[in-house]
Design a protein around this motif. Structure first.
Motif, PDB file in Angstrom:
ATOM      1  N   GLY A 113     105.640   0.079  61.929  1.00 20.58           N
ATOM      2  CA  GLY A 113     104.166  -0.784  61.305  1.00 20.58           C
ATOM      3  C   GLY A 113     104.425  -1.904  60.462  1.00 20.58           C
ATOM      4  O   GLY A 113     103.384  -2.182  59.843  1.00 20.58           O
ATOM      5  N   ILE A 137      93.369  -1.409  65.420  1.00 22.73           N
ATOM      6  CA  ILE A 137      94.755  -0.936  65.252  1.00 22.73           C
ATOM      7  C   ILE A 137      94.750   0.848  65.766  1.00 22.73           C
ATOM      8  O   ILE A 137      93.601   1.467  65.416  1.00 22.73           O
ATOM      9  CB  ILE A 137      94.605  -0.647  63.523  1.00 22.73           C
ATOM     10  CG1 ILE A 137      94.390  -2.105  62.996  1.00 22.73           C
ATOM     11  CG2 ILE A 137      96.035   0.072  62.912  1.00 22.73           C
ATOM     12  CD1 ILE A 137      94.137  -2.134  61.479  1.00 22.73           C
ATOM     13  N   GLN A 141     100.485   2.917  65.278  1.00 24.47           N
ATOM     14  CA  GLN A 141     100.844   1.589  64.417  1.00 24.47           C
ATOM     15  C   GLN A 141     100.945   0.170  65.083  1.00 24.47           C
ATOM     16  O   GLN A 141     101.422  -0.850  64.788  1.00 24.47           O
ATOM     17  CB  GLN A 141     101.963   1.871  63.624  1.00 24.47           C
ATOM     18  CG  GLN A 141     102.352   3.064  62.677  1.00 24.47           C
ATOM     19  CD  GLN A 141     103.523   3.081  62.042  1.00 24.47           C
ATOM     20  OE1 GLN A 141     104.526   3.577  62.877  1.00 24.47           O
ATOM     21  NE2 GLN A 141     103.896   2.992  60.786  1.00 24.47           N
ATOM     22  N   ILE A 143      98.601  -2.853  67.411  1.00 31.75           N
ATOM     23  CA  ILE A 143      97.448  -3.671  67.677  1.00 31.75           C
ATOM     24  C   ILE A 143      97.117  -3.923  68.939  1.00 31.75           C
ATOM     25  O   ILE A 143      97.990  -4.217  69.737  1.00 31.75           O
ATOM     26  CB  ILE A 143      97.490  -4.662  66.622  1.00 31.75           C
ATOM     27  CG1 ILE A 143      97.531  -4.386  65.083  1.00 31.75           C
ATOM     28  CG2 ILE A 143      96.148  -5.501  66.847  1.00 31.75           C
ATOM     29  CD1 ILE A 143      97.535  -5.530  64.200  1.00 31.75           C
ATOM     30  N   GLY A 364      89.755   2.177  62.965  1.00 29.46           N
ATOM     31  CA  GLY A 364      90.723   1.391  63.575  1.00 29.46           C
ATOM     32  C   GLY A 364      90.067  -0.042  64.143  1.00 29.46           C
ATOM     33  O   GLY A 364      90.949  -0.620  64.485  1.00 29.46           O
ATOM     34  N   THR A 388     100.965  -1.137  59.077  1.00 30.41           N
ATOM     35  CA  THR A 388      99.837  -0.228  59.779  1.00 30.41           C
ATOM     36  C   THR A 388     100.391   1.270  59.707  1.00 30.41           C
ATOM     37  O   THR A 388     101.644   1.401  59.417  1.00 30.41           O
ATOM     38  CB  THR A 388      99.879  -0.631  61.260  1.00 30.41           C
ATOM     39  OG1 THR A 388     100.934  -0.538  61.768  1.00 30.41           O
ATOM     40  CG2 THR A 388      99.042  -2.023  61.387  1.00 30.41           C
ATOM     41  N   GLN A 392      95.335   4.801  61.882  1.00 32.44           N
ATOM     42  CA  GLN A 392      94.412   3.637  62.051  1.00 32.44           C
ATOM     43  C   GLN A 392      94.107   2.735  60.742  1.00 32.44           C
ATOM     44  O   GLN A 392      93.052   2.304  60.539  1.00 32.44           O
ATOM     45  CB  GLN A 392      93.134   3.907  62.936  1.00 32.44           C
ATOM     46  CG  GLN A 392      93.699   4.586  64.079  1.00 32.44           C
ATOM     47  CD  GLN A 392      92.398   4.995  64.866  1.00 32.44           C
ATOM     48  OE1 GLN A 392      91.400   5.249  64.582  1.00 32.44           O
ATOM     49  NE2 GLN A 392      92.251   4.991  66.336  1.00 32.44           N
ATOM     50  N   LYS A 393      95.008   2.993  59.811  1.00 34.74           N
ATOM     51  CA  LYS A 393      94.857   2.209  58.416  1.00 34.74           C
ATOM     52  C   LYS A 393      95.724   1.237  58.279  1.00 34.74           C
ATOM     53  O   LYS A 393      96.544   1.056  59.141  1.00 34.74           O
ATOM     54  CB  LYS A 393      94.791   3.202  57.110  1.00 34.74           C
ATOM     55  CG  LYS A 393      94.195   4.610  57.218  1.00 34.74           C
ATOM     56  CD  LYS A 393      92.844   4.402  57.477  1.00 34.74           C
ATOM     57  CE  LYS A 393      91.833   5.529  57.304  1.00 34.74           C
ATOM     58  NZ  LYS A 393      91.982   6.436  58.608  1.00 34.74           N
ATOM     59  N   MET A 394      95.722   0.333  57.043  1.00 31.16           N
ATOM     60  CA  MET A 394      96.575  -0.646  56.998  1.00 31.16           C
ATOM     61  C   MET A 394      96.868  -0.941  55.392  1.00 31.16           C
ATOM     62  O   MET A 394      95.924  -0.446  54.589  1.00 31.16           O
ATOM     63  CB  MET A 394      95.831  -1.956  57.429  1.00 31.16           C
ATOM     64  CG  MET A 394      96.958  -3.203  57.464  1.00 31.16           C
ATOM     65  SD  MET A 394      96.191  -4.709  57.933  1.00 31.16           S
ATOM     66  CE  MET A 394      96.399  -4.327  59.978  1.00 31.16           C
TER      67      MET A 394
END
Length: 564
Positions: A113, A137, A141, A143, A364, A388, A392-394
């Motif tokens: 990530g 996303i 991890q 894209i 995401g 990441t 599906q978060k950052m």
């Protein structure tokens, strides 16, 4: 005794056909037993890049060989996307060429990530210039971009690789992206930093033709976080941070996890692996899968089936005797995580005194413009690093205390909240019918609207809850291990019409008492009825739960009436 000219009354000899087994290379079964195995034998998937660059990108989509188009191009992160306007009822009926659009999904591989702000900016620019602004996303991890033309692929690769990114083996029967703790090396509570192991695994396997023809995909996870933040239970191989009473920090070894239509929780081998031996052990497990994995039926060509048939004792013995040539050290199991959320959303202090800030896009889904703005905001607040997550978060890393408030305001201005509701924080969705040729129903927009509805209807709900929407049975969005897992299918509405809907799974979990959700007989909802159903079941949970009881625990004991 067989009949012969000298003994015509003897029983006829039965024709003996050679048993081809499961296509396991280690026992001499090298003859391809299905079309996928044949095209992999004909030419290694990694070789298709040259044809993409020299032929297909110059002559266009119609020049692509079918075995490259729907096979080998996946070795470079390229899937044909679904032709618009084809409803879910035709997914299993139409031929591949009828489902194919002349555009591709392109998956950018992000091991651990780990991203720099420059890398994220380049992904955003590629999205805007070549992918109609699309970007998702994923829960691994990565894209993903859509609407990619074959003519543009070489330039996209050139731009990504110039900043150290790759699409190599992001798909296909290969070692996929290596999941890693998004706060590796910075978290105050970390048991051990797995970053060096991820780097060494990556160095040994990526683009290596010793491992580019596996029975099917192979998923890896490495984390030293006590939050168990990489979904280790559902990977083919996972290394989980533990403290050995004699040897200190290291990793507990798990194998054989996976979901899809035949889900299995990974199993512990009972072995402790020091940091500098993780890559050796990983290559050993990967080699077992290559050599002993089942290649006859695609539906049984995952490591979880071999582990289930062999058992843990035999698997460990083969790993030690045939591949490592030494015994592994016995070790302890990881502790149960204390925190209910493990996505690192929010503001958290790093061990160096700075802060990391996790935020939540909706299911995401972002876009190229947003990605470039995230990179700009992070860089303006002193950060050159982002991560990441598998939810599906950052996360933005390395923010000084005096910059945190301003960074949060900058993210909120992009609708990227640092303090999301439980619904926004806990809802995931796969790609769905919008782009995926396997999907039956729409998921991304449905998930986003479900979040809005639940925030409006039950704003007081403050318990951790996971709601995962999947467009088909393949479980890319991990439906079986969600509190509320929703498997897309066609269902009948109250007028007897066939419409998009979901089969419901309730009470699945990872981390805390990992297990699969419960299916209540006949429990299906239409897409339009989904907000009503989820609201109803969550209110019943609120009314019936015992003090401190999790949704998964309540769902396991609740009556079918309460869950319907």
């Amino acid at each position: 005794m067989a009949a012969t000219p000298q003994n015509p009354t003897a029983a006829p000899r039965r024709k003996v056909s050679r048993h081809r087994g499961e296509g396991q290379w280690a026992v001499g079964h090298f003859t391809p037993l299905n079309g996928n195995e044949q095209f992999k034998k004909d030419d290694d998937g990694l070789n298709v890049r040259t044809r993409i660059e020299t032929i297909y990108s110059k002559r266009g989509f119609d020049s692509i060989d079918p075995n490259d188009l729907r096979g080998r191009m996946r070795w470079w992160g390229l899937y044909t996307q679904r032709k618009p306007g084809i409803d879910g009822g035709k997914t299993a009926i139409l031929e591949p060429e009828e489902l194919d659009d002349k555009y591709f999904m392109l998956r950018v591989r992000i091991d651990g990530g780990r991203l720099t702000t420059e890398q994220l900016r380049v992904i955003g620019e590629v999205s805007q210039e070549f992918a109609r602004g699309t970007a998702d996303i994923t829960d691994r991890q990565n894209i993903q971009l859509h609407w990619i033309r074959i003519e543009d692929v070489p330039e996209i690769w050139e731009r990504l690789e110039a900043v150290g990114l790759s699409t190599t083996e992001a798909c296909g029967d290969t070692p996929r992206v290596i999941l890693g703790s998004p706060v590796a090396g910075i978290a105050e509570d970390e048991i051990i930093d797995g970053t060096p192991a991820i780097d060494e695994i990556h160095r040994r396997i990526l683009g290596n033709k010793d491992f580019s023809n596996l029975p099917r995909k192979f998923k890896t996870a490495v984390s030293g976080s006590p939050l168990l933040d990489v979904a280790h239970e559902i990977n083919d191989v996972a290394f989980v941070g533990v403290n050995h009473p004699e040897h200190g920090p290291g990793f507990d070894l798990w194998v054989g996890g996976g979901l899809s239509t035949n889900p299995k929780i990974g199993q512990r081998l009972g072995a402790w692996v020091p940091l500098d031996e993780v890559a050796d052990v990983h290559v050993g497990v990967l080699s077992i899968f290559r050599d002993y994995g089942y290649r006859r039926l695609r539906t049984r060509a995952r490591l979880k089936f071999l582990v289930a048939d062999w058992g843990i004792e035999k698997f460990r013995q083969v790993l030690e005797d045939e591949y490592l040539k030494r015994k592994l050290v016995d070790g302890p199991a990881p502790d149960q995580p204390v925190a209910r959320w493990r996505d690192h959303v929010g503001v958290h202090r790093q061990k160096d005194g700075r802060f990391y800030v996790g935020f939540a896009p909706r299911v995401g889904r972002v876009d190229g413009t947003t990605l470039t703005k995230i990179a700009e905001v992070a860089a303006a607040h002193g950060s050159g690093r982002l991560r990441t997550t598998v939810e599906q978060k950052m996360i933005v890393l390395d923010v000084k205390e005096g910059q945190v408030e301003s960074l949060v305001e900058g993210l909120e201005a992009l609708d990227l909240t640092v303090k999301p509701s439980p619904f926004r924080r806990g809802t995931m969705a796969c790609t769905g019918i919008e782009y995926c040729k396997l999907a039956i129903v729409e998921t991304k927009a449905r998930g986003a609207s479900l979040i809005d509805e639940l925030e409006r209807r039950i704003p007081e709900f403050d318990e951790p809850i996971t709601i995962n929407l999947n467009g088909c049975p393949n479980a890319c969005a991990r439906i079986q291990v969600a509190d509320i897992g929703l498997k897309g299918q066609l269902v009948l509405n109250s007028q007897g019409e066939q419409v998009e809907g979901f089969q419901v799974h309730l009470g699945g979990a990872l981390g805390l008492e990992a297990g699969f959700g419960r299916k209540v007989r006949g429990l299906k909802v239409t897409s339009d009825e989904l907000p009503d159903y989820v609201e109803r079941v969550l209110k019943r949970f609120q009314a019936e739960r015992e003090a401190g009881e999790r949704f998964a625990t309540w769902a396991a004991r609740a009556s079918e009436e309460a869950l319907s």
